[in-house]
Enzyme design. Structure first.
Site, PDB file in Angstrom:
ATOM      1  N   TRP A 149       0.879  -1.181   0.000  1.00  0.00           N
ATOM      2  CA  TRP A 149       0.000   0.000   0.000  1.00  0.00           C
ATOM      3  C   TRP A 149       0.912   1.225   0.000  1.00  0.00           C
ATOM      4  O   TRP A 149       1.798   1.344   0.843  1.00  0.00           O
ATOM      5  CB  TRP A 149      -0.872  -0.051   1.251  1.00  0.00           C
ATOM      6  CG  TRP A 149      -1.811   1.086   1.431  1.00  0.00           C
ATOM      7  CD1 TRP A 149      -2.725   1.564   0.540  1.00  0.00           C
ATOM      8  CD2 TRP A 149      -1.963   1.883   2.615  1.00  0.00           C
ATOM      9  NE1 TRP A 149      -3.428   2.593   1.087  1.00  0.00           N
ATOM     10  CE2 TRP A 149      -2.989   2.817   2.363  1.00  0.00           C
ATOM     11  CE3 TRP A 149      -1.337   1.895   3.859  1.00  0.00           C
ATOM     12  CZ2 TRP A 149      -3.401   3.752   3.302  1.00  0.00           C
ATOM     13  CZ3 TRP A 149      -1.747   2.817   4.805  1.00  0.00           C
ATOM     14  CH2 TRP A 149      -2.769   3.738   4.525  1.00  0.00           C
ATOM     15  N   ASP A 230      -0.131  -5.174   9.758  1.00  0.00           N
ATOM     16  CA  ASP A 230      -1.131  -4.209   9.332  1.00  0.00           C
ATOM     17  C   ASP A 230      -2.358  -5.018   8.923  1.00  0.00           C
ATOM     18  O   ASP A 230      -2.292  -5.813   7.984  1.00  0.00           O
ATOM     19  CB  ASP A 230      -0.586  -3.399   8.147  1.00  0.00           C
ATOM     20  CG  ASP A 230      -1.534  -2.280   7.743  1.00  0.00           C
ATOM     21  OD1 ASP A 230      -2.673  -2.248   8.242  1.00  0.00           O
ATOM     22  OD2 ASP A 230      -1.127  -1.434   6.929  1.00  0.00           O
ATOM     23  N   LYS A 266     -12.854  -0.789   6.227  1.00  0.00           N
ATOM     24  CA  LYS A 266     -13.460  -1.659   5.222  1.00  0.00           C
ATOM     25  C   LYS A 266     -14.428  -2.649   5.850  1.00  0.00           C
ATOM     26  O   LYS A 266     -15.545  -2.806   5.389  1.00  0.00           O
ATOM     27  CB  LYS A 266     -12.390  -2.451   4.469  1.00  0.00           C
ATOM     28  CG  LYS A 266     -11.086  -1.744   4.263  1.00  0.00           C
ATOM     29  CD  LYS A 266     -11.093  -0.822   3.086  1.00  0.00           C
ATOM     30  CE  LYS A 266      -9.816  -0.011   3.099  1.00  0.00           C
ATOM     31  NZ  LYS A 266      -9.523   0.670   1.904  1.00  0.00           N
TER      32      LYS A 266
HETATM   33  C1  LIG Z   1      -2.788  -2.386   3.866  1.00  0.00           C
HETATM   34  C2  LIG Z   1      -3.537  -1.188   4.313  1.00  0.00           C
HETATM   35  N1  LIG Z   1      -3.217  -0.632   5.489  1.00  0.00           N
HETATM   36  C3  LIG Z   1      -3.862   0.432   5.956  1.00  0.00           C
HETATM   37  C4  LIG Z   1      -4.879   1.016   5.237  1.00  0.00           C
HETATM   38  C5  LIG Z   1      -5.473   2.210   5.895  1.00  0.00           C
HETATM   39  O1  LIG Z   1      -6.769   2.486   5.774  1.00  0.00           O
HETATM   40  P1  LIG Z   1      -7.502   3.416   6.816  1.00  0.00           P
HETATM   41  O2  LIG Z   1      -6.536   4.406   7.335  1.00  0.00           O
HETATM   42  O3  LIG Z   1      -8.603   4.024   6.044  1.00  0.00           O
HETATM   43  O4  LIG Z   1      -7.967   2.504   7.907  1.00  0.00           O
HETATM   44  C6  LIG Z   1      -5.253   0.492   3.996  1.00  0.00           C
HETATM   45  C7  LIG Z   1      -6.279   1.118   3.188  1.00  0.00           C
HETATM   46  O5  LIG Z   1      -6.401   1.011   1.996  1.00  0.00           O
HETATM   47  C8  LIG Z   1      -4.553  -0.648   3.529  1.00  0.00           C
HETATM   48  O6  LIG Z   1      -4.870  -1.227   2.369  1.00  0.00           O
END
Ligand SMILES: Cc1ncc(COP(=O)(O)O)c(C=O)c1O
Length: 399
Positions: A149, A230, A266
Site C-alpha cells: 500500500w 497491518d 473496510k
Molecule cells: C494495507 C492497508 N493498510 C492500511 C490502510 C489504511 O486504511 P484506513 O486508514 O482508512 O484505515 C489500507 C487502506 O487502503 C490498507 O490497504
C-alpha cells in the site's frame, strides 16, 4: 545608502517584482490512489467507473452501510457524542478490538501483556507505531513488502524511520516470492521491524499459506526481528475473522513480541469515521503499561484524543452477541467457493444439502437437483448476482 533604502521601498510596493511568501513551495505530487478519485470526480461521462480507491460500493456507486452498523447507530442515538475521549481512546473499544485480533481470552491478554490505544484508523495506527519505533527502537529500519500500500512509505518516512523493501510478489508465478522473502528476512540486520499484511495483501491479493506463515515466523524469530502486522481487512479475506487473524496468532504461539494496526474502515464500512486500534504485545504487564503510556505520549501532541462516534459504533456491534453475529454474516460467506470455478464440465457440485436446495426453491425461486448440483449452463450475467446472494442466504454459517 539612500539609494538602497529607495530600492528596498520600491521592491516593497511593486507587485510585479514582489516574490510571494510561498512562491518557493512546489506543488506536491498527487497521491497515487486518492489522485485517481480526483480525476474520476472531474470526469463528466455517465460511463465512468472508479476502480482505484478501496471502498465497497453498492450498485449505485454509494458506500455500503452494513445493517449491523445502522442498528448500532440507532441504539447509541442520544449518547454524549460531544465529550472528549481520553488520549488513549475508548476502553471497551480497545478491549473488544484486541480480543477480535488475538482471540478471546488469549494468554497475552489475560497476562496484561498488551499495550493498546485507539487509533485514527489503520493509517493512524501505522503512524503512531512508526513514531514509537523512532523513539524506542532506535537505529532499526522498517522492512516493507514489494509492492505494498503506497502510503506505508510516506508514513515511516515522515516519522524519520529508514525503510527498505523485502521481496514479496513474484510476477512470473503471480504468487508469493517465498524464497526471496526468506532470504531478505535472513539478510536484514538483527532486530529489524518487518511490516506484514495480516491478510488480504494490498495490492497483490497474495497471502502466504498457513505453512508459509509458520516458516516466516520461525525465520523472523531466529533473526530476532519484530513484526508489525497491518490488518486492514479482517473478515474480508476468508469471511472468517479468526481465520484472517491466523497469521498473527501463529507468531504469538511462536513467542514473538509484535505490534498490530487494525482498521474498521473496510470491514465495518466506517471509512470516514477513522476507527482503528494500535496494540503492542510486550514481555510483561510492567512493560506493556510503560509502552502504553508512551503511545499516549505520542498521540497527545499529534491529535490529543481520537474521535468517539465510530468507536461507539464498533463497540456496540462487537459487544452485542446478536449484532456481532449479524456483522459476521454481512462481512461475507464463511465458506470457500473456489470449487465452483475449479471443477470442470457443465455442472458445479456445490456441497449444499437437500434442505438448502429446498430453501433456495421455496424462498428464492431457484431450482436444482437435491444433491446440490448446479447446472452452470443456466447461470448468466443477469442472474448470477441474485444466485450468489440466495446461496449465501441459505448456506451462511451452515456448511
Ligand atoms: C494495507 C492497508 N493498510 C492500511 C490502510 C489504511 O486504511 P484506513 O486508514 O482508512 O484505515 C489500507 C487502506 O487502503 C490498507 O490497504
Amino acid at each position: 545608502m539612500l539609494s538602497l533604502t529607495r530600492k528596498l521601498a520600491e521592491v516593497a510596493v511593486s507587485p510585479a517584482s514582489a516574490a510571494t511568501l510561498f512562491a518557493g513551495v512546489p506543488e506536491a505530487p498527487k497521491d497515487p490512489i486518492l489522485g485517481i478519485t480526483e480525476k474520476f470526480l472531474a470526469d463528466s461521462s455517465p460511463m465512468k467507473m472508479n476502480l482505484g480507491v478501496g471502498a465497497y460500493r453498492d450498485d449505485n456507486g454509494q458506500p455500503v452501510v452494513l445493517d449491523c452498523v445502522r442498528e448500532a447507530e440507532r441504539r447509541i442515538a442520544g449518547k454524549a457524542f460531544m465529550e472528549y475521549l481520553p488520549i488513549g481512546g475508548l476502553r471497551d473499544f480497545i478491549s473488544e478490538s484486541v480480543q477480535l485480533a488475538y482471540g478471546e481470552g488469549h494468554p497475552v491478554i489475560a497476562d496484561k501483556q498488551v499495550a493498546a490505544v485507539q487509533a485514527l484508523s489503520g493509517t493512524g495506527a501505522c503512524r503512531v507505531f512508526a513514531e514509537f519505533q523512532k523513539r524506542y527502537m532506535p537505529g532499526t529500519k522498517v522492512y516493507i513488502p514489494a509492492p505494498t500500500w503506497s502510503n506505508h512509505f510516506n508514513i515511516w518516512r515522515d516519522a524519520g524511520v529508514e525503510f527498505a523493501k523485502y521481496r514479496y510478489y513474484q510476477p512470473a508465478s503471480r504468487g508469493l516470492d517465498f524464497e526471496g522473502l526468506l532470504e531478505d528476512v535472513a539478510a536484514a540486520p538483527r532486530g529489524s521491524v518487518f511490516l506484514l499484511h495480516a491478510c488480504a495483501h494490498n495490492p497483490t491479493g497474495v497471502d502466504p499459506t498457513p505453512a508459509q506463515w509458520r516458516a516466516i515466523s520461525a525465520a523472523m524469530k531466529e533473526r530476532g526481528h519484530f513484526p508489525y502486522f497491518d490488518m486492514a481487512y479482517q473478515g474480508f479475506a476468508s469471511g472468517d475473522c479468526d481465520r484472517d487473524a491466523a497469521s498473527i496468532r501463529t507468531f504469538l504461539a511462536d513467542g514473538h513480541r509484535l505490534a498490530l494496526g487494525q482498521s474498521y474502515a473496510k470491514n465495518m464500512g466506517l471509512y470516514g469515521q477513522r476507527v482503528g486500534c494500535l496494540s503492542i504485545v510486550a514481555d510483561s504487564a510492567r512493560d506493556a503499561a510503560a509502552v502504553e503510556s508512551q503511545l499516549r505520549a505520542v498521540a497527545r501532541p499529534m491529535y490529543s484524543s481520537p474521535p468517539l462516534h465510530g468507536a461507539l459504533l464498533v463497540t456496540k456491534v462487537l459487544q452485542d452477541k446478536e449484532l456481532k453475529a449479524q456483522w459476521y454474516k454481512e462481512t461475507g460467506s464463511q465458506l470457500t467457493w473456489n470449487h465452483v470455478t475449479d471443477q470442470i464440465g457443465m455442472f458445479a457440485y456445490s456441497g449444499m444439502s437437500g434442505e438448502m436446495v429446498d430453501a433456495l426453491a421455496a424462498q428464492h425461486h431457484i431450482y436444482m437437483t437435491r444433491d446440490g448440483r448446479i447446472s452452470m449452463a443456466g447461470v448468466n450475467s443477469r442472474n448470477v448476482d441474485r444466485l450468489a446472494q440466495a446461496i449465501h442466504a441459505v448456506t451462511s454459517g451452515r456448511l
